[in-house]
Scaffold this motif. Structure first.
Motif, mmCIF file in Angstrom:
data_model
loop_
_atom_site.group_PDB
_atom_site.id
_atom_site.type_symbol
_atom_site.label_atom_id
_atom_site.label_comp_id
_atom_site.label_asym_id
_atom_site.label_seq_id
_atom_site.Cartn_x
_atom_site.Cartn_y
_atom_site.Cartn_z
ATOM 1 N N ASP A 102 66.709 60.636 68.419
ATOM 2 C CA ASP A 102 68.092 60.648 68.265
ATOM 3 C C ASP A 102 69.000 59.402 68.385
ATOM 4 O OD1 ASP A 102 68.030 63.550 68.128
ATOM 5 O OD2 ASP A 102 67.899 63.835 70.442
ATOM 6 N N LEU A 103 70.106 59.539 68.263
ATOM 7 C CA LEU A 103 71.187 58.487 68.560
ATOM 8 C C LEU A 103 71.787 59.028 69.785
ATOM 9 C CD1 LEU A 103 72.363 57.214 65.099
ATOM 10 C CD2 LEU A 103 71.040 55.889 66.490
ATOM 11 N N VAL A 104 72.040 58.214 70.855
ATOM 12 C CA VAL A 104 72.547 58.691 71.868
ATOM 13 C C VAL A 104 73.655 57.786 72.435
ATOM 14 C CG1 VAL A 104 72.305 59.137 74.346
ATOM 15 C CG2 VAL A 104 70.230 59.503 72.850
ATOM 16 N N LEU A 105 74.670 58.573 72.885
ATOM 17 C CA LEU A 105 76.014 57.830 73.066
ATOM 18 C C LEU A 105 75.740 56.868 74.159
ATOM 19 C CD1 LEU A 105 79.200 57.907 72.712
ATOM 20 C CD2 LEU A 105 79.372 59.650 74.427
ATOM 21 N N GLY A 106 76.711 55.618 73.762
ATOM 22 C CA GLY A 106 76.661 54.501 74.644
ATOM 23 C C GLY A 106 78.264 54.086 75.093
ATOM 24 N N PRO A 107 78.604 52.872 75.273
ATOM 25 C CA PRO A 107 79.789 52.460 75.676
ATOM 26 C C PRO A 107 80.732 52.623 74.527
ATOM 27 C CG PRO A 107 78.380 50.901 76.753
ATOM 28 C CD PRO A 107 77.313 51.852 75.593
ATOM 29 N N PHE A 108 81.876 53.283 74.695
ATOM 30 C CA PHE A 108 83.048 53.589 73.926
ATOM 31 C C PHE A 108 84.083 53.586 74.594
ATOM 32 C CE2 PHE A 108 84.285 57.764 74.621
ATOM 33 C CZ PHE A 108 83.324 58.274 75.503
ATOM 34 N N GLN A 109 85.259 53.621 73.533
ATOM 35 C CA GLN A 109 86.573 53.674 73.924
ATOM 36 C C GLN A 109 87.400 54.801 72.998
ATOM 37 O OE1 GLN A 109 88.857 51.289 76.055
ATOM 38 N NE2 GLN A 109 86.919 51.064 77.099
ATOM 39 N N GLY A 110 87.917 55.787 73.601
ATOM 40 C CA GLY A 110 88.615 56.922 72.600
ATOM 41 C C GLY A 110 88.275 58.022 73.400
ATOM 42 N N PRO A 111 88.559 59.263 72.729
ATOM 43 C CA PRO A 111 88.443 60.479 73.314
ATOM 44 C C PRO A 111 86.645 60.808 73.613
ATOM 45 C CG PRO A 111 89.471 60.910 71.324
ATOM 46 C CD PRO A 111 89.157 59.350 71.340
ATOM 47 N N PRO A 112 86.292 61.629 74.331
ATOM 48 C CA PRO A 112 84.942 62.115 74.615
ATOM 49 C C PRO A 112 84.237 62.282 73.425
ATOM 50 C CG PRO A 112 86.471 62.978 76.193
ATOM 51 C CD PRO A 112 87.117 62.505 75.333
ATOM 52 N N ALA A 113 83.154 61.796 73.266
ATOM 53 C CA ALA A 113 82.344 62.122 71.727
ATOM 54 C C ALA A 113 81.017 62.979 72.056
ATOM 55 C CB ALA A 113 82.068 60.859 71.200
ATOM 56 N N CYS A 114 80.331 63.260 70.934
ATOM 57 C CA CYS A 114 79.166 63.933 70.768
ATOM 58 C C CYS A 114 78.328 62.978 71.331
ATOM 59 C CB CYS A 114 78.536 64.163 69.385
ATOM 60 S SG CYS A 114 80.041 64.918 68.301
ATOM 61 N N ILE A 115 77.241 63.732 72.301
ATOM 62 C CA ILE A 115 76.400 62.701 72.806
ATOM 63 C C ILE A 115 75.132 62.431 72.160
ATOM 64 C CG2 ILE A 115 74.877 62.649 74.991
ATOM 65 C CD1 ILE A 115 77.020 64.528 76.202
ATOM 66 N N ARG A 116 74.501 63.463 71.392
ATOM 67 C CA ARG A 116 73.385 63.335 70.747
ATOM 68 C C ARG A 116 73.561 63.379 69.127
ATOM 69 N NH1 ARG A 116 68.194 62.318 73.525
ATOM 70 N NH2 ARG A 116 68.825 62.485 75.695
ATOM 71 N N LEU A 117 73.107 62.438 68.419
ATOM 72 C CA LEU A 117 73.338 62.724 66.946
ATOM 73 C C LEU A 117 71.723 62.416 66.439
ATOM 74 C CD1 LEU A 117 76.021 59.906 66.289
ATOM 75 C CD2 LEU A 117 76.254 62.548 66.573
ATOM 76 N N PRO A 118 71.500 63.524 65.608
ATOM 77 C CA PRO A 118 69.961 63.334 65.132
ATOM 78 C C PRO A 118 69.638 62.099 64.234
ATOM 79 C CG PRO A 118 71.053 65.638 64.827
ATOM 80 C CD PRO A 118 71.908 64.618 65.291
ATOM 81 N N TRP A 119 68.607 61.433 64.332
ATOM 82 C CA TRP A 119 68.542 60.420 63.358
ATOM 83 C C TRP A 119 68.303 60.814 61.833
ATOM 84 C CZ3 TRP A 119 67.802 55.147 64.467
ATOM 85 C CH2 TRP A 119 67.297 54.428 63.388
ATOM 86 N N GLY A 120 69.248 60.139 60.996
ATOM 87 C CA GLY A 120 69.180 60.497 59.676
ATOM 88 C C GLY A 120 70.214 61.559 59.325
ATOM 89 N N GLU A 121 70.974 61.966 60.261
ATOM 90 C CA GLU A 121 72.075 62.905 60.044
ATOM 91 C C GLU A 121 73.370 62.403 60.564
ATOM 92 O OE1 GLU A 121 71.268 66.834 61.601
ATOM 93 O OE2 GLU A 121 69.266 66.574 61.122
#
Ligand code: SME
Length: 163
Positions: free
Chosen positions: A56-75
């Motif tokens: 997975d790709l997991v959420l790190g530091p960001f600015q803006g509205p809350p975002a998806c936490i995990r994104l599947p690799w390649g998607e």
């Protein structure tokens, strides 16, 4: 003529170098970089990082509205950019098959992969409510900022011990 309200990427690169000066912490430097981009670039609704954690790709530091936490690799846009190892600019996210809509108002997006030891370890992601917001000049400027980040952080922070 250049709008003095909108910093050019040379200015942003200088500011980023100053923010990183003497600091190698991954969280601190990516948090400040997300804040700098979000505050400085016009028409950006979200700016932040995802880091590779297994499949997975997991959420790190960001600015803006809350975002998806995990994104599947390649998607999604992030996963596709991570898989290919190349920056991805999407003028209309609704026309991108597999786009992951964390914010339904987002219309365009740019993703730049982060490398350590020649492997993709995460991505920088920027969203906009404006269609076709991100141009080749943004890609070039953001890639230069990401190269600076890669050289400025300790990518193995867990190797340090507390005792
Ligand atoms: N739209 C992204 C997901 C991350 S958010 O935009 C913050 C994607 O399709 O990968």
């Amino acid at each position: 003529m250049r709008n003095p309200e909108i910093p050019c990427y040379e200015d942003l690169l200088r500011s980023l170098g100053a923010l990183f000066s003497g600091e190698h912490d991954l969280v601190a430097n990516t948090a400040n970089m997300a804040a700098l981009l979000f505050q400085s670039l016009p028409q950006v609704s979200w700016a932040g990082f995802y880091f590779r954690r297994g499949r997975d790709l997991v959420l790190g530091p960001f600015q803006g509205p809350p975002a998806c936490i995990r994104l599947p690799w390649g998607e999604g846009v992030c996963g596709r950019a991570a898989l290919s190892g190349s920056s991805l600019r999407v003028a209309d996210v609704h026309a991108f098959p597999g786009h992951i809509a964390c914010d339904p108002l987002a219309r365009s997006e740019i993703v730049v992969p982060l490398f350590h030891d020649r492997r993709v370890v995460g991505v920088l992601d920027l969203d906009s409510y404006v269609p076709d917001r991100f141009q080749p000049s943004d890609e070039k400027g953001l890639e230069a900022m990401v190269r600076l980040l890669e050289s400025a952080v300790d990518w193995n922070p867990l190797a340090e011990t507390n005792c």
